[in-house]
Design a protein around this motif. Structure first.
Motif, PDB file in Angstrom:
ATOM      1  N   PHE A 142     -15.630  49.915  45.081  1.00  0.00           N
ATOM      2  CA  PHE A 142     -15.714  48.482  44.842  1.00  0.00           C
ATOM      3  C   PHE A 142     -17.111  48.243  44.267  1.00  0.00           C
ATOM      4  O   PHE A 142     -17.982  49.084  44.448  1.00  0.00           O
ATOM      5  N   PRO A 143     -17.320  47.116  43.561  1.00  0.00           N
ATOM      6  CA  PRO A 143     -18.630  46.927  42.914  1.00  0.00           C
ATOM      7  C   PRO A 143     -19.784  46.899  43.917  1.00  0.00           C
ATOM      8  O   PRO A 143     -19.835  46.037  44.781  1.00  0.00           O
ATOM      9  N   LEU A 144     -20.673  47.891  43.792  1.00  0.00           N
ATOM     10  CA  LEU A 144     -21.795  48.055  44.714  1.00  0.00           C
ATOM     11  C   LEU A 144     -23.101  47.942  43.963  1.00  0.00           C
ATOM     12  O   LEU A 144     -23.245  48.512  42.882  1.00  0.00           O
ATOM     13  N   LYS A 145     -24.042  47.273  44.558  1.00  0.00           N
ATOM     14  CA  LYS A 145     -25.417  47.314  44.045  1.00  0.00           C
ATOM     15  C   LYS A 145     -26.153  48.322  44.922  1.00  0.00           C
ATOM     16  O   LYS A 145     -26.332  48.097  46.118  1.00  0.00           O
ATOM     17  N   GLN A 146     -26.521  49.467  44.336  1.00  0.00           N
ATOM     18  CA  GLN A 146     -27.161  50.491  45.151  1.00  0.00           C
ATOM     19  C   GLN A 146     -28.653  50.249  45.249  1.00  0.00           C
ATOM     20  O   GLN A 146     -29.308  49.936  44.263  1.00  0.00           O
ATOM     21  N   LEU A 147     -29.180  50.390  46.455  1.00  0.00           N
ATOM     22  CA  LEU A 147     -30.623  50.269  46.663  1.00  0.00           C
ATOM     23  C   LEU A 147     -31.199  51.626  47.064  1.00  0.00           C
ATOM     24  O   LEU A 147     -32.388  51.752  47.316  1.00  0.00           O
ATOM     25  N   GLY A 148     -30.336  52.614  47.152  1.00  0.00           N
ATOM     26  CA  GLY A 148     -30.751  53.960  47.516  1.00  0.00           C
ATOM     27  C   GLY A 148     -29.498  54.797  47.634  1.00  0.00           C
ATOM     28  O   GLY A 148     -28.388  54.266  47.563  1.00  0.00           O
ATOM     29  N   LEU A 149     -29.656  56.101  47.835  1.00  0.00           N
ATOM     30  CA  LEU A 149     -28.486  56.980  47.910  1.00  0.00           C
ATOM     31  C   LEU A 149     -27.613  56.619  49.108  1.00  0.00           C
ATOM     32  O   LEU A 149     -26.400  56.787  49.080  1.00  0.00           O
ATOM     33  N   THR A 150     -28.234  56.089  50.178  1.00  0.00           N
ATOM     34  CA  THR A 150     -27.444  55.732  51.357  1.00  0.00           C
ATOM     35  C   THR A 150     -27.521  54.237  51.644  1.00  0.00           C
ATOM     36  O   THR A 150     -27.411  53.793  52.782  1.00  0.00           O
ATOM     37  N   LYS A 151     -27.722  53.457  50.584  1.00  0.00           N
ATOM     38  CA  LYS A 151     -27.751  52.013  50.789  1.00  0.00           C
ATOM     39  C   LYS A 151     -27.042  51.328  49.622  1.00  0.00           C
ATOM     40  O   LYS A 151     -27.513  51.388  48.493  1.00  0.00           O
ATOM     41  N   GLY A 152     -25.909  50.696  49.901  1.00  0.00           N
ATOM     42  CA  GLY A 152     -25.139  50.035  48.848  1.00  0.00           C
ATOM     43  C   GLY A 152     -24.665  48.675  49.308  1.00  0.00           C
ATOM     44  O   GLY A 152     -24.004  48.549  50.342  1.00  0.00           O
TER      45      GLY A 152
END
Length: 453
Positions: A142-152
Motif C-alpha cells: 500500500f502507498p508508504l512514505k518510508q522514513l527508514g528501512l524499518t519505518k514506513g
C-alpha cells in the motif's frame, strides 16, 4: 437476409484514439521524466505527483546471504507468511496463505495486526521455529512514505482496506506492538517494502543485472536503483552510492499530464472509480481497468450499430462485467479462429454475434492492451535512459504481464525503439517476488550488520 455489412473498417477508425504515435509516446516520456525528477528533488518533492519515495534499501542480494528468515506479505485480501532457508547452494522456501476476513479489513488497525501476529505465531509453531529468534521482512503493498528501512508511514489504504487508526502511522510499529502484546515471539523486523521492491530483490537474487522492479497487475508501479546523490530527500548523510527508489508511478497524470492522450472511455472509468482523479496512469495499464475499458468501447460501438446488429444484453451493459482475463483469452486465439471470443461473448449473453463482430471485439481488445503495453514501455524507457547502465534486467510481476499472450513481445519491441542507442535490457518474470523479496530484505540487512561488526 441481406448482405452482412462489414463494419470492421469503421471500428478500426474509431479505435485509432487508442493508438499513440511515437511522437505522443516520446512526449509522455518527457513528462514522466520531469515528474520523476520533481519527486526526487528536495524542493519539488512536496508538490510532485510522482512521489519517488526512498525505500532505504541500499544493498541488493549478492548471493552471500545465509540463514533462516521469515517474511510477511500483505498486499490484498489474503496474506502470506513465509520462511526461507539460504545455504551454500540451496534455497528452500515454504509459505502458507491466510485469509483476512472482511470484518478485519474494515475494522481497527489493532485487530488487523493482532490477526497477523496470531497467524505468524501459528506458522512458526507448524514449522518448528516458534522458540527461535528470527529476523523478519515485511512486504506491505500500500502507498508508504518510508522514513527508514524499518519505518514506513501509511499514506492511504487501497484495495478495499479501511482499517482505522493506521493511516499516518508507522506500520512496522503497528506490527511490533502486536508481537509485543502476545509476548511469546522473539522476532526482529529488519525491513519493510512494497511488491515492486520485493520483485526487484527477488530477481536480483538470481540475476545480478536486475535493477528495476515492475508490477503490472491489479495496480501498476515501478522501482529502480538510483544514485544516492540524486535522492535529495535522503537525510542519512552520504552512505552508500545506490538507493532503491519506489516511484509510485501509477499516480502519473493526476495533474493532467496525460490528458492529451486520454479518451472518453478513460474519463468514464475514472468518474465511476472509487478514487476519481487519482492513479490516472494506472487506470490505463492495470488489470483492474483493462476489461472495463474494452467493454465501454464495445458498448459505444454497439449503440452506434457497428457491433452485434446494435443489440447488447443486460449483462454486457453492466459495469465491470467484462473481466480483464477475457482480454487475454480473446487475444490467445490464433488469427482467424474465434473459439475463446465466442465463449466470452456467450457468457455475456451475446450469442447473436457474427464472425465480423468477433473480429471487431478482438480488434478493440488488441488496441486497449497494446496501448497499456506501450505506456508501460515508455515508463521503463524513461528509467532505463535515466539510469544509463549498459545492461539492465527488469524484474516483472503481476497478472497482466503473466497471463496476457502478447504483453511481453509488445514491450520488448517498443522499449527497444524508445531507449537510447547502446543500452540493453531484459525482461524477467518474477517467481513469487513479493514474499521472497521480503525475506531477502531481512537476509541482506543481517548480512550488512554482520559485515559491520
Amino acid at each position: 437476409m441481406g448482405m452482412a455489412i462489414n463494419n470492421l473498417p469503421q471500428i478500426r477508425e474509431e479505435c485509432e484514439i487508442f493508438q499513440w504515435s511515437d511522437k505522443q509516446l516520446r512526449e509522455v516520456m518527457v513528462r514522466l521524466h520531469s515528474a520523476i525528477e520533481k519527486g526526487l528533488g528536495r524542493d519539488t518533492h512536496e508538490s510532485s505527483i510522482v512521489k519517488c519515495w526512498l525505500s532505504y534499501i541500499q544493498d541488493l542480494p549478492n548471493g552471500k546471504e545465509r540463514g533462516k528468515f521469515l517474511a510477511l506479505d500483505l498486499g490484498g485480501t489474503n496474506f502470506r507468511v513465509l520462511i526461507i532457508n539460504l545455504g551454500d547452494n540451496h534455497f528452500d522456501m515454504q509459505s502458507k496463505i491466510y485469509a483476512i476476513p472482511q470484518h478485519i479489513m474494515t475494522g481497527t488497525g489493532i485487530a488487523l495486526f493482532d490477526h497477523i501476529a496470531e497467524c505468524l505465531a501459528n506458522f512458526m509453531k507448524e514449522h518448528g521455529v516458534y522458540e527461535e529468534r528470527l529476523a523478519l521482512g515485511f512486504t506491505f503493498s500500500f502507498p508508504l512514505k518510508q522514513l527508514g528501512l524499518t519505518k514506513g508511514i501509511l499514506q492511504r489504504w487501497t484495495k478495499g482496506f479501511s482499517c482505522s487508526g493506521v493511516v499516518g502511522t508507522d506500520v512496522v510499529q503497528g506490527l511490533k506492538d502486536a508481537i509485543a502484546r502476545r509476548g511469546d515471539l522473539s522476532l526482529s523486523v529488519m525491513g519493510i517494502l512494497n511488491d515492486a521492491t520485493g520483485t526487484l530483490l527477488s530477481c536480483a537474487h538470481k540475476e545480478r543485472h536486475c535493477k528495476i522492479g515492475l508490477i503490472i497487475g491489479t495496480g501498476s508501479n515501478a522501482c529502480y536503483v538510483e544514485k544516492t546523490e540524486a535522492c535529495e530527500t535522503f537525510e542519512g548523510g552520504l552512505s552508500k552510492q545506490d538507493m532503491v527508489v519506489n516511484t509510485e508511478w501509477g499516480a502519473f497524470g493526476d495533474d493532467g499530464a496525460l490528458d492529451f492522450v486520454r479518451t472518453e472511455f478513460d474519463r468514464e472509468i475514472d468518474q465511476h472509480s472509487v478514487n476519481p482523479g487519482k492513479q490516472i496512469q494506472e487506470k490505463m495499464i492495470s488489470g483492474m481497468y483493462l476489461g472495463e475499458l474494452v467493454r465501454l468501447a464495445l458498448v459505444k460501438f454497439t449503440r452506434m450499430g457497428l457491433l452485434f446488429g446494435g443489440r447488447g444484453s443486460d449483462l454486457f451493459f453492466q459495469r465491470g462485467s467484462f473481466y480483464t482475463k477475457y482480454v487475454s483469452e480473446i487475444e490467445s486465439d490464433k488469427p482467424g479462429d474465434f473459439t475463446s471470443c465466442m465463449e466470452v461473448l456467450e457468457e455475456l449473453g451475446l450469442s447473436h454475434a457474427t464472425e465480423a463482430d468477433m473480429a471487431g471485439v478482438r480488434h478493440v481488445c488488441e488496441c486497449v492492451s497494446r496501448r497499456a503495453a506501450h505506456l508501460v514501455s515508455a515508463g521503463l524507457a524513461v528509467l532505463l535512459n535515466k539510469m544509463g547502465e549498459p545492461r539492465v534486467t527488469v524484474g516483472i510481476d503481476g497478472s497482466v504481464y503473466r497471463f496476457h499472450p502478447h504483453f511481453h513481445a509488445l514491450m520488448c519491441e517498443k522499449i527497444a525503439q524508445l531507449i537510447r542507442p547502446g543500452l540493453q535490457f531484459d525482461l524477467m518474470l518474477s517467481e513469487d517476488g513479493s514474499g521472497r523479496g521480503a525475506a531477502l530484505v531481512a537476509a541482506v540487512a543481517c548480512r550488512e550488520i554482520q559485515k559491520a561488526t
